[in-house]
Design an enzyme around this catalytic site. Structure first.
Site, PDB file in Angstrom:
ATOM      1  N   GLU A   5       0.819  -1.200   0.000  1.00 39.82           N
ATOM      2  CA  GLU A   5       0.000   0.000   0.000  1.00 39.82           C
ATOM      3  C   GLU A   5       0.861   1.262   0.000  1.00 39.82           C
ATOM      4  O   GLU A   5       0.502   2.263  -0.636  1.00 39.82           O
ATOM      5  CB  GLU A   5      -0.930   0.006   1.216  1.00 39.82           C
TER       6      GLU A   5
ATOM      7  N   ARG B 112       9.088 -12.144   0.730  1.00 39.66           N
ATOM      8  CA  ARG B 112       8.353 -10.894   0.910  1.00 39.66           C
ATOM      9  C   ARG B 112       8.745 -10.189   2.204  1.00 39.66           C
ATOM     10  O   ARG B 112       8.874  -8.972   2.231  1.00 39.66           O
ATOM     11  CB  ARG B 112       6.844 -11.166   0.905  1.00 39.66           C
TER      12      ARG B 112
ATOM     13  N   GLY C 286      14.309  -2.640  -0.737  1.00 39.95           N
ATOM     14  CA  GLY C 286      14.214  -1.541  -1.683  1.00 39.95           C
ATOM     15  C   GLY C 286      14.777  -1.830  -3.063  1.00 39.95           C
ATOM     16  O   GLY C 286      15.052  -0.894  -3.822  1.00 39.95           O
ATOM     17  N   GLU C 287      14.926  -3.112  -3.427  1.00 43.87           N
ATOM     18  CA  GLU C 287      15.525  -3.437  -4.728  1.00 43.87           C
ATOM     19  C   GLU C 287      14.592  -4.234  -5.635  1.00 43.87           C
ATOM     20  O   GLU C 287      15.059  -4.835  -6.609  1.00 43.87           O
ATOM     21  CB  GLU C 287      16.816  -4.243  -4.526  1.00 43.87           C
TER      22      GLU C 287
ATOM     23  N   ASN D 264       1.139  -8.260  -5.682  1.00 40.18           N
ATOM     24  CA  ASN D 264       0.986  -7.303  -6.768  1.00 40.18           C
ATOM     25  C   ASN D 264       1.856  -7.677  -7.970  1.00 40.18           C
ATOM     26  O   ASN D 264       3.081  -7.679  -7.873  1.00 40.18           O
ATOM     27  CB  ASN D 264       1.355  -5.907  -6.254  1.00 40.18           C
ATOM     28  N   LEU D 265       1.215  -7.970  -9.083  1.00 38.70           N
ATOM     29  CA  LEU D 265       1.950  -8.324 -10.299  1.00 38.70           C
ATOM     30  C   LEU D 265       2.262  -7.111 -11.169  1.00 38.70           C
ATOM     31  O   LEU D 265       2.984  -7.220 -12.168  1.00 38.70           O
ATOM     32  CB  LEU D 265       1.171  -9.359 -11.111  1.00 38.70           C
TER      33      LEU D 265
ATOM     34  N   GLU E 144       4.040  -4.347 -10.638  1.00 41.54           N
ATOM     35  CA  GLU E 144       5.439  -3.908 -10.661  1.00 41.54           C
ATOM     36  C   GLU E 144       6.241  -4.717 -11.669  1.00 41.54           C
ATOM     37  O   GLU E 144       7.063  -4.176 -12.413  1.00 41.54           O
ATOM     38  CB  GLU E 144       6.054  -4.030  -9.273  1.00 41.54           C
TER      39      GLU E 144
END
Length: 423
Positions: free
Chosen positions: A60, A267, A309-310, A334-335, A337
């Protein structure tokens, strides 16, 4: 009765929260920080009218990036408060808005447990001019207290799976009243809007999925190319993205007998050590991303993505990916990205949290969905052997994301009806 039971449950959560924070803190010490905020006690400095945006965790928080930039530009006299529910969400916000946080334009805090007293303390301390909840974050006491204080509340980029809708339906009048107290409900799809209307929303609007408006950082491609040099330009790199507990074993089983290099990215960072232990137990030759400073030897089988963050860098360095959360009954991740980076995605059978996006991505040839986890091995082998197919899916994925952009602009038009711009 539903409200009474819900309130009792929230008080029980508040009573047990210290134990949860202590337990989580054993693996992730950040859970033991800012504990007072979990009960509505704050020290942040509010120096201007404030817009509150609640983005509970990493997904989010990333999704709100274009919206927050638009809010900062459209309401220059306002501060923004980002509230989170997890340390990783808070850290993601810090990474995305570090300059704005340093300047005081953006504040961060934890949203307190949803008891009447804690939410009232939160709202009376920050006194937001507007509250924006993201996706499925319905906190009924927070909404009720905001209504009592004449603070307009909105639910944006709202998504509601049939399973979640059935759960909220069991709360009956509590759900209906909470939804009707919202000044705006902006759904992702017509199906989401219909489910929300069935539960009590009077006039939902359809604005699309905010995640499509998130653009990769400008240096993503360059960083991905540099990482690919270390992984090996001639190897097929298969990324296991945002994997959840139990999925790593399924993925490692599926890549047996193939020649792919697996880029395994859990994750949750608190699981990095657990996944590394699994790699050791299986006797696999692996390297940690944080220790990858020179090109890999050809016998390395797995790179464990143990950095923060990568994600865009990882996608840019990969040929194709499988989406975590979809191989177990967890609803998927979420696909979008991956699609934005032009990475073809294998989706497991459990994508019910992203049903509409999944259907659209498969129809656009940006992704393929398995009917059973047993099909994963064959699909990996097929894509590894068919570079033309991967290339065609890559182009389709980029077109798919471009086609669905524009949600931020539609949301800003709706928000401006609740909080007219100071321009």
């Amino acid at each position: 009765m539903p409200r009474f039971v819900y309130t009792l449950l929230m008080f029980a959560v508040a009573a047990l929260l210290p134990l949860k924070l202590f337990w989580r803190g054993l693996k992730q010490p950040e859970y033991r920080q800012h504990v007072g905020e979990r009960y509505g006690f704050y020290t942040q400095t509010v120096s201007a009218p404030l817009i509150w945006v609640h983005c509970v965790s990493v997904g989010e928080t990333r999704a709100t990036q274009p919206l927050i930039h638009a809010l900062l530009a459209h309401y220059p006299q306002h501060q923004l408060l980002m509230t989170h529910g997890t340390p990783t969400g808070r850290e993601t916000g810090r990474q995305l808005f570090g300059q704005e946080i340093a300047s005081g334009r953006v504040l961060q805090a934890y949203l307190p447990v949803d008891t009447p007293g804690a939410t009232k303390r939160f709202l009376t301390y920050f006194k937001p001019s507007l509250g924006l909840l993201m996706e499925t974050e319905l906190w009924f006491h927070a909404i009720d207290q905001a209504t009592r204080l004449n603070i307009p509340m909105a639910l944006l980029s709202a998504r509601l799976s049939p399973k979640s809708a059935a759960g909220y339906a069991k709360l009956g009048s509590l759900t209906r009243r909470g939804l009707q107290q919202l000044s705006l409900v902006a759904a992702q799809t017509a199906a989401d809007a219909e489910r929300l209307q069935t539960l009590g929303t009077k006039h939902p609007v359809i604005c699309g999925n905010l995640k499509f408006d998130v653009t990769p950082p400008e240096d993503s491609a360059a960083k991905g190319a540099a990482l690919r040099q270390l992984l090996g330009k001639d190897r097929t790199v298969f990324m296991a993205a945002s994997t959840r507990e139990g999925e790593e074993s399924l993925i490692l089983n599926a890549v047996q007998g193939t020649d792919v290099l697996t880029l395994l990215v859990p994750r949750h960072p608190q699981r990095f050590a657990e996944v590394e232990s699994l790699l050791k137990a299986r006797g696999l030759r692996y390297v940690l991303r944080t220790e990858l400073v020179q090109p890999l030897n050809g016998d390395v089988q797995v790179v464990l993505g143990n950095s923060m963050g990568e994600m865009y860098t990882y996608y840019a360095a990969s040929d194709f990916a499988v989406m975590g959360g979809s191989l177990q009954p967890l609803g998927g991740q979420n696909l979008i990205e991956a699609a934005a980076m032009g990475v073809p995605t294998i989706l497991g059978p459990n994508m019910f949290n992203f049903a509409q996006v999944t259907q659209a991505a498969v129809a656009a040839n940006a992704a393929v969905q398995l009917s059973d986890v047993a099909e994963l091995h064959g699909m990996i082998a097929t894509l590894a052997a068919d570079k033309m197919k991967v290339q065609a899916m890559s182009q389709a994925a980029k077109g798919f994301t471009l086609q669905h952009r524009g949600t931020t602009q539609r949301l800003m038009v709706a928000i401006d009806q609740l909080l007219p711009s100071a321009h």
